[in-house]
Design a protein around this motif. Sequence first.
Motif, PDB file in Angstrom:
ATOM      1  N   LEU A  86       0.809  -1.223   0.000  1.00 60.48           N
ATOM      2  CA  LEU A  86       0.000   0.000   0.000  1.00 60.48           C
ATOM      3  C   LEU A  86       0.843   1.275   0.000  1.00 60.48           C
ATOM      4  O   LEU A  86       0.302   2.375  -0.192  1.00 60.48           O
ATOM      5  CB  LEU A  86      -0.932   0.021   1.211  1.00 60.48           C
ATOM      6  N   LEU A  87       2.149   1.165   0.213  1.00 51.30           N
ATOM      7  CA  LEU A  87       2.994   2.364   0.290  1.00 51.30           C
ATOM      8  C   LEU A  87       2.946   3.219  -0.979  1.00 51.30           C
ATOM      9  O   LEU A  87       2.867   4.448  -0.879  1.00 51.30           O
ATOM     10  CB  LEU A  87       4.434   1.984   0.642  1.00 51.30           C
ATOM     11  N   PRO A  88       2.975   2.642  -2.186  1.00 51.72           N
ATOM     12  CA  PRO A  88       2.860   3.500  -3.386  1.00 51.72           C
ATOM     13  C   PRO A  88       1.538   4.274  -3.432  1.00 51.72           C
ATOM     14  O   PRO A  88       1.509   5.419  -3.879  1.00 51.72           O
ATOM     15  CB  PRO A  88       2.965   2.515  -4.551  1.00 51.72           C
ATOM     16  N   VAL A  89       0.465   3.656  -2.953  1.00 51.34           N
ATOM     17  CA  VAL A  89      -0.834   4.343  -2.925  1.00 51.34           C
ATOM     18  C   VAL A  89      -0.764   5.516  -1.946  1.00 51.34           C
ATOM     19  O   VAL A  89      -1.237   6.621  -2.244  1.00 51.34           O
ATOM     20  CB  VAL A  89      -1.959   3.362  -2.533  1.00 51.34           C
ATOM     21  N   LEU A  90      -0.154   5.291  -0.786  1.00 53.63           N
ATOM     22  CA  LEU A  90      -0.013   6.370   0.192  1.00 53.63           C
ATOM     23  C   LEU A  90       0.883   7.485  -0.343  1.00 53.63           C
ATOM     24  O   LEU A  90       0.641   8.665  -0.062  1.00 53.63           O
ATOM     25  CB  LEU A  90       0.536   5.819   1.510  1.00 53.63           C
ATOM     26  N   ASP A  91       1.910   7.118  -1.121  1.00 56.36           N
ATOM     27  CA  ASP A  91       2.760   8.131  -1.750  1.00 56.36           C
ATOM     28  C   ASP A  91       1.957   8.976  -2.736  1.00 56.36           C
ATOM     29  O   ASP A  91       2.104  10.204  -2.783  1.00 56.36           O
ATOM     30  CB  ASP A  91       3.942   7.476  -2.475  1.00 56.36           C
ATOM     31  N   ASP A  92       1.113   8.318  -3.532  1.00 58.25           N
ATOM     32  CA  ASP A  92       0.274   9.052  -4.485  1.00 58.25           C
ATOM     33  C   ASP A  92      -0.677  10.001  -3.759  1.00 58.25           C
ATOM     34  O   ASP A  92      -0.899  11.136  -4.200  1.00 58.25           O
ATOM     35  CB  ASP A  92      -0.525   8.079  -5.360  1.00 58.25           C
ATOM     36  N   ILE A  93      -1.234   9.551  -2.653  1.00 55.70           N
ATOM     37  CA  ILE A  93      -2.124  10.400  -1.861  1.00 55.70           C
ATOM     38  C   ILE A  93      -1.357  11.614  -1.335  1.00 55.70           C
ATOM     39  O   ILE A  93      -1.850  12.746  -1.375  1.00 55.70           O
ATOM     40  CB  ILE A  93      -2.759   9.598  -0.702  1.00 55.70           C
ATOM     41  N   GLY A  94      -0.146  11.399  -0.860  1.00 55.12           N
ATOM     42  CA  GLY A  94       0.675  12.506  -0.361  1.00 55.12           C
ATOM     43  C   GLY A  94       1.003  13.511  -1.446  1.00 55.12           C
ATOM     44  O   GLY A  94       0.950  14.725  -1.216  1.00 55.12           O
ATOM     45  N   VAL A 109     -11.826   9.156   0.938  1.00 53.23           N
ATOM     46  CA  VAL A 109     -11.268   7.810   0.770  1.00 53.23           C
ATOM     47  C   VAL A 109      -9.811   7.793   1.233  1.00 53.23           C
ATOM     48  O   VAL A 109      -9.367   6.869   1.921  1.00 53.23           O
ATOM     49  CB  VAL A 109     -11.386   7.339  -0.699  1.00 53.23           C
ATOM     50  N   ALA A 110      -9.064   8.826   0.864  1.00 51.85           N
ATOM     51  CA  ALA A 110      -7.651   8.923   1.259  1.00 51.85           C
ATOM     52  C   ALA A 110      -7.524   9.010   2.776  1.00 51.85           C
ATOM     53  O   ALA A 110      -6.681   8.331   3.378  1.00 51.85           O
ATOM     54  CB  ALA A 110      -7.008  10.132   0.597  1.00 51.85           C
ATOM     55  N   GLU A 111      -8.348   9.823   3.409  1.00 49.21           N
ATOM     56  CA  GLU A 111      -8.303   9.959   4.860  1.00 49.21           C
ATOM     57  C   GLU A 111      -8.680   8.650   5.538  1.00 49.21           C
ATOM     58  O   GLU A 111      -8.087   8.274   6.553  1.00 49.21           O
ATOM     59  CB  GLU A 111      -9.209  11.097   5.312  1.00 49.21           C
ATOM     60  N   SER A 112      -9.667   7.927   4.981  1.00 50.60           N
ATOM     61  CA  SER A 112     -10.065   6.632   5.543  1.00 50.60           C
ATOM     62  C   SER A 112      -8.925   5.621   5.430  1.00 50.60           C
ATOM     63  O   SER A 112      -8.645   4.876   6.376  1.00 50.60           O
ATOM     64  CB  SER A 112     -11.304   6.084   4.831  1.00 50.60           C
ATOM     65  N   LEU A 113      -8.273   5.598   4.272  1.00 45.88           N
ATOM     66  CA  LEU A 113      -7.158   4.674   4.076  1.00 45.88           C
ATOM     67  C   LEU A 113      -6.019   4.992   5.043  1.00 45.88           C
ATOM     68  O   LEU A 113      -5.453   4.082   5.666  1.00 45.88           O
ATOM     69  CB  LEU A 113      -6.655   4.736   2.632  1.00 45.88           C
ATOM     70  N   GLU A 114      -5.694   6.258   5.211  1.00 50.83           N
ATOM     71  CA  GLU A 114      -4.640   6.649   6.146  1.00 50.83           C
ATOM     72  C   GLU A 114      -5.027   6.308   7.580  1.00 50.83           C
ATOM     73  O   GLU A 114      -4.188   5.889   8.377  1.00 50.83           O
ATOM     74  CB  GLU A 114      -4.327   8.138   6.005  1.00 50.83           C
ATOM     75  N   ALA A 115      -6.301   6.456   7.934  1.00 46.74           N
ATOM     76  CA  ALA A 115      -6.763   6.125   9.284  1.00 46.74           C
ATOM     77  C   ALA A 115      -6.659   4.622   9.544  1.00 46.74           C
ATOM     78  O   ALA A 115      -6.213   4.196  10.610  1.00 46.74           O
ATOM     79  CB  ALA A 115      -8.198   6.604   9.488  1.00 46.74           C
ATOM     80  N   VAL A 116      -7.053   3.816   8.554  1.00 48.95           N
ATOM     81  CA  VAL A 116      -6.993   2.356   8.716  1.00 48.95           C
ATOM     82  C   VAL A 116      -5.553   1.881   8.841  1.00 48.95           C
ATOM     83  O   VAL A 116      -5.227   1.067   9.706  1.00 48.95           O
ATOM     84  CB  VAL A 116      -7.709   1.648   7.533  1.00 48.95           C
ATOM     85  N   THR A 117      -4.669   2.407   8.003  1.00 49.92           N
ATOM     86  CA  THR A 117      -3.265   1.990   8.091  1.00 49.92           C
ATOM     87  C   THR A 117      -2.655   2.461   9.415  1.00 49.92           C
ATOM     88  O   THR A 117      -1.806   1.765   9.980  1.00 49.92           O
ATOM     89  CB  THR A 117      -2.441   2.525   6.904  1.00 49.92           C
TER      90      THR A 117
END
Length: 194
Positions: A86-94, A109-117
């Motif tokens: 999931l790190l590349p996805v988090l990089d794209d979000i950043g 969606v980005a905030e939810s993904l960051e909260a779950v991780t």
Amino acid sequence: MIRDRRRIDPKTGKLREPAEAPAPETPDEGDAGVSDEELSSLKTQLSERLADLQRLKAEYDNYRKRVERDRVAVREQALGQVLSELLPVLDDIGRARDHEELTGGFKSVAESLEAVTGKLGLEKFGEKSEPFDPTVHEALMHSYSADVTETSVADVLQPGYRIGERVLRPARVAVAEPDPNAEAAADESGDDGE
């Protein structure tokens, strides 16, 4: 063997005479009973069995602890592998956040993904101006600067991530060191101004 200990006979209704309990058997005075050798042999066997039982219990306790430790290690490893993907996805979000393109539904969606991780233990690290640590930072660029007093992070090119103490990816950074010629340059510029 079942014994009826009722004081009144249920068939006749009359009081029963108390039955005498048989006396426990005792060895006759003439019998030798258990000899001292047999007694010491039995005590030795008993202590051996007790030691075997204690050893077996210790082995079982160690096995149980090892299985629990392995179970935790396998869980952490599996979680680390999933989060690494999931790190590349988090990089794209950043990057989208940096360019102010993180809006609307994509933002939630980005905030939810960051909260779950984050709940799973993923921790982002690597900040500008923090001291450079080669165990958690990967230096991609190097420069000298008169603004720093120790080797530190000049810019974060890609943030690092870790779970607990385990580093999933080091922070990729530009490093700045104190300029060894800064004093000489400051002296020269001071001389030119006079």
